[in-house]
Design a protein around this motif. Structure first.
Motif, PDB file in Angstrom:
ATOM      1  N   ILE A 146     -29.073  10.987  17.006  1.00  0.00           N
ATOM      2  CA  ILE A 146     -28.375  11.989  16.203  1.00  0.00           C
ATOM      3  C   ILE A 146     -26.891  11.657  16.236  1.00  0.00           C
ATOM      4  CG2 ILE A 146     -27.798  14.429  15.948  1.00  0.00           C
ATOM      5  CD1 ILE A 146     -30.378  15.041  17.516  1.00  0.00           C
ATOM      6  N   ILE A 147     -26.278  11.603  15.078  1.00  0.00           N
ATOM      7  CA  ILE A 147     -24.868  11.238  15.000  1.00  0.00           C
ATOM      8  C   ILE A 147     -24.042  12.429  14.547  1.00  0.00           C
ATOM      9  CG2 ILE A 147     -23.182   9.795  13.777  1.00  0.00           C
ATOM     10  CD1 ILE A 147     -25.213   7.552  13.875  1.00  0.00           C
ATOM     11  N   THR A 148     -23.038  12.769  15.360  1.00  0.00           N
ATOM     12  CA  THR A 148     -22.123  13.862  15.054  1.00  0.00           C
ATOM     13  C   THR A 148     -20.697  13.395  15.333  1.00  0.00           C
ATOM     14  OG1 THR A 148     -22.172  14.797  17.303  1.00  0.00           O
ATOM     15  CG2 THR A 148     -23.856  15.570  15.755  1.00  0.00           C
ATOM     16  N   GLY A 149     -19.715  14.212  14.926  1.00  0.00           N
ATOM     17  CA  GLY A 149     -18.320  13.912  15.256  1.00  0.00           C
ATOM     18  C   GLY A 149     -17.480  13.614  14.030  1.00  0.00           C
ATOM     19  N   VAL A 150     -16.497  12.748  14.197  1.00  0.00           N
ATOM     20  CA  VAL A 150     -15.551  12.409  13.118  1.00  0.00           C
ATOM     21  C   VAL A 150     -15.310  10.886  13.102  1.00  0.00           C
ATOM     22  CG1 VAL A 150     -14.380  14.644  13.232  1.00  0.00           C
ATOM     23  CG2 VAL A 150     -13.529  12.785  14.653  1.00  0.00           C
ATOM     24  N   MET A 151     -14.890  10.340  11.939  1.00  0.00           N
ATOM     25  CA  MET A 151     -14.920  10.940  10.629  1.00  0.00           C
ATOM     26  C   MET A 151     -16.229  10.572   9.944  1.00  0.00           C
ATOM     27  SD  MET A 151     -11.155  10.260   9.077  1.00  0.00           S
ATOM     28  CE  MET A 151      -9.757  10.106  10.188  1.00  0.00           C
ATOM     29  N   THR A 152     -16.708  11.467   9.092  1.00  0.00           N
ATOM     30  CA  THR A 152     -17.992  11.268   8.429  1.00  0.00           C
ATOM     31  C   THR A 152     -18.093   9.898   7.775  1.00  0.00           C
ATOM     32  OG1 THR A 152     -18.015  13.645   7.931  1.00  0.00           O
ATOM     33  CG2 THR A 152     -19.602  12.252   6.773  1.00  0.00           C
ATOM     34  N   HIS A 153     -17.088   9.523   6.994  1.00  0.00           N
ATOM     35  CA  HIS A 153     -17.207   8.319   6.155  1.00  0.00           C
ATOM     36  C   HIS A 153     -16.708   7.051   6.836  1.00  0.00           C
ATOM     37  CE1 HIS A 153     -12.989   9.184   5.579  1.00  0.00           C
ATOM     38  NE2 HIS A 153     -12.815   8.156   4.774  1.00  0.00           N
ATOM     39  N   TYR A 202     -11.762  14.018   5.989  1.00  0.00           N
ATOM     40  CA  TYR A 202     -10.583  14.563   5.320  1.00  0.00           C
ATOM     41  C   TYR A 202     -10.877  15.328   4.032  1.00  0.00           C
ATOM     42  CZ  TYR A 202      -7.509  11.786   8.355  1.00  0.00           C
ATOM     43  OH  TYR A 202      -6.827  11.258   9.417  1.00  0.00           O
ATOM     44  N   HIS A 203     -11.927  14.952   3.333  1.00  0.00           N
ATOM     45  CA  HIS A 203     -12.152  15.530   2.013  1.00  0.00           C
ATOM     46  C   HIS A 203     -13.652  15.613   1.754  1.00  0.00           C
ATOM     47  CE1 HIS A 203     -11.914  16.059  -2.356  1.00  0.00           C
ATOM     48  NE2 HIS A 203     -10.619  16.280  -2.223  1.00  0.00           N
ATOM     49  N   GLU A 204     -14.074  16.654   1.056  1.00  0.00           N
ATOM     50  CA  GLU A 204     -15.495  16.831   0.785  1.00  0.00           C
ATOM     51  C   GLU A 204     -16.082  15.657   0.009  1.00  0.00           C
ATOM     52  OE1 GLU A 204     -18.597  19.990  -1.310  1.00  0.00           O
ATOM     53  OE2 GLU A 204     -16.545  20.631  -0.824  1.00  0.00           O
ATOM     54  N   ALA A 205     -15.294  15.030  -0.851  1.00  0.00           N
ATOM     55  CA  ALA A 205     -15.801  13.884  -1.615  1.00  0.00           C
ATOM     56  C   ALA A 205     -16.223  12.746  -0.698  1.00  0.00           C
ATOM     57  CB  ALA A 205     -14.748  13.398  -2.607  1.00  0.00           C
ATOM     58  N   TYR A 206     -15.440  12.496   0.364  1.00  0.00           N
ATOM     59  CA  TYR A 206     -15.821  11.462   1.322  1.00  0.00           C
ATOM     60  C   TYR A 206     -17.119  11.860   2.039  1.00  0.00           C
ATOM     61  CZ  TYR A 206     -10.963   9.752   0.925  1.00  0.00           C
ATOM     62  OH  TYR A 206      -9.760   9.266   0.478  1.00  0.00           O
ATOM     63  N   HIS A 207     -17.203  13.131   2.412  1.00  0.00           N
ATOM     64  CA  HIS A 207     -18.379  13.625   3.122  1.00  0.00           C
ATOM     65  C   HIS A 207     -19.628  13.457   2.258  1.00  0.00           C
ATOM     66  CE1 HIS A 207     -19.672  16.278   6.564  1.00  0.00           C
ATOM     67  NE2 HIS A 207     -20.725  16.397   5.780  1.00  0.00           N
ATOM     68  N   ARG A 208     -19.517  13.881   1.006  1.00  0.00           N
ATOM     69  CA  ARG A 208     -20.648  13.765   0.091  1.00  0.00           C
ATOM     70  C   ARG A 208     -21.054  12.313  -0.137  1.00  0.00           C
ATOM     71  NH1 ARG A 208     -22.482  17.641  -3.355  1.00  0.00           N
ATOM     72  NH2 ARG A 208     -21.640  19.744  -3.116  1.00  0.00           N
TER      73      ARG A 208
END
Length: 226
Positions: free
Chosen positions: A156-163, A190-196
């Protein structure tokens, strides 16, 4: 525009609803059924929850990061209670190991920087801290050996940064034969676009997209069955 300004897309008030919507957008039920979650074969990886990214005065501050911490702490607690392995990474660079990091970012997280410490909001006594120097947590670290020693097949991977570190490490785990579970509300950037973008990429070929609540429910259900 390639570079997107920072935004607080996750807040304590909206993270549950936003996570449910993102799950509708990126969940692949067929993959989840092909790769069922087995808590006793899993490890939790918490990437780089350092003050460098969590302190509002840091230039690298991630506005959405605070919202994911309570859920991650619940998962850490569940893993610790069931004697399941938890690993925390601390990203540290120096002139010898920075490689492209120094050319790309210029500012490095050095060991003597007070902001390099993992946040006090995370109880690292519940697991093992591993230092890393690149986005990929497996690169020149003993993470894989530690997972193999415990017979771990799922991560399971959690933390920062998503992208950046989270997505790169998810891909690296996949190529090492691990089944990857990527909770939507378990990472931030930093931004929802990166997360998505990361969710879309990983869902297509690298990871089962899930939520912290789903994982917690499965751990609880597994314990009840035992």
């Amino acid at each position: 525009m390639i570079y997107l300004k920072k935004e607080r897309y996750f807040t304590p008030q909206n993270i549950q609803a936003k996570t449910e919507q993102l799950l509708l957008d990126y969940d692949r039920p067929s993959q989840a059924s092909s790769f069922p979650f087995h808590p006793k074969q899993s490890a939790l990886l918490v990437l780089d929850l350092q003050d460098y990214f969590l302190d509002a005065h840091s230039h690298a501050f991630i506005p959405s990061a605070a919202a994911i911490i309570p859920g991650i702490n619940k998962l850490i607690d569940a893993f610790a209670q069931h004697d399941l392995p938890v690993f925390f990474t601390r990203h540290i660079n120096d002139i010898h190991n920075s490689a492209m990091m120094s050319r790309w970012w210029r500012d490095l997280i050095t060991a003597d920087n007070p902001l390099s410490q993992i946040s006090a909001d995370i109880d690292t006594s519940r697991g093992t801290i591993i230092e890393k120097s690149q986005y990929d947590a497996f690169y020149q670290s003993d993470l894989l050996a530690r997972l193999r020693d415990r017979g771990i097949t799922q991560l399971i991977i959690t933390g920062v940064m998503t992208h950046l570190c989270c997505e790169t490490t998810a891909r690296a785990a996949f190529t090492r034969g691990l089944e990857v579970f990527f909770p939507i509300d378990g990472t931030a950037t930093y931004h929802e676009a990166y997360h998505r973008a990361s969710l879309q990429n990983l869902a297509h070929g690298f990871a089962v997209i899930t939520t912290l609540a789903q994982l917690l429910d499965q751990i609880k259900g597994n314990q009840n069955e035992g």
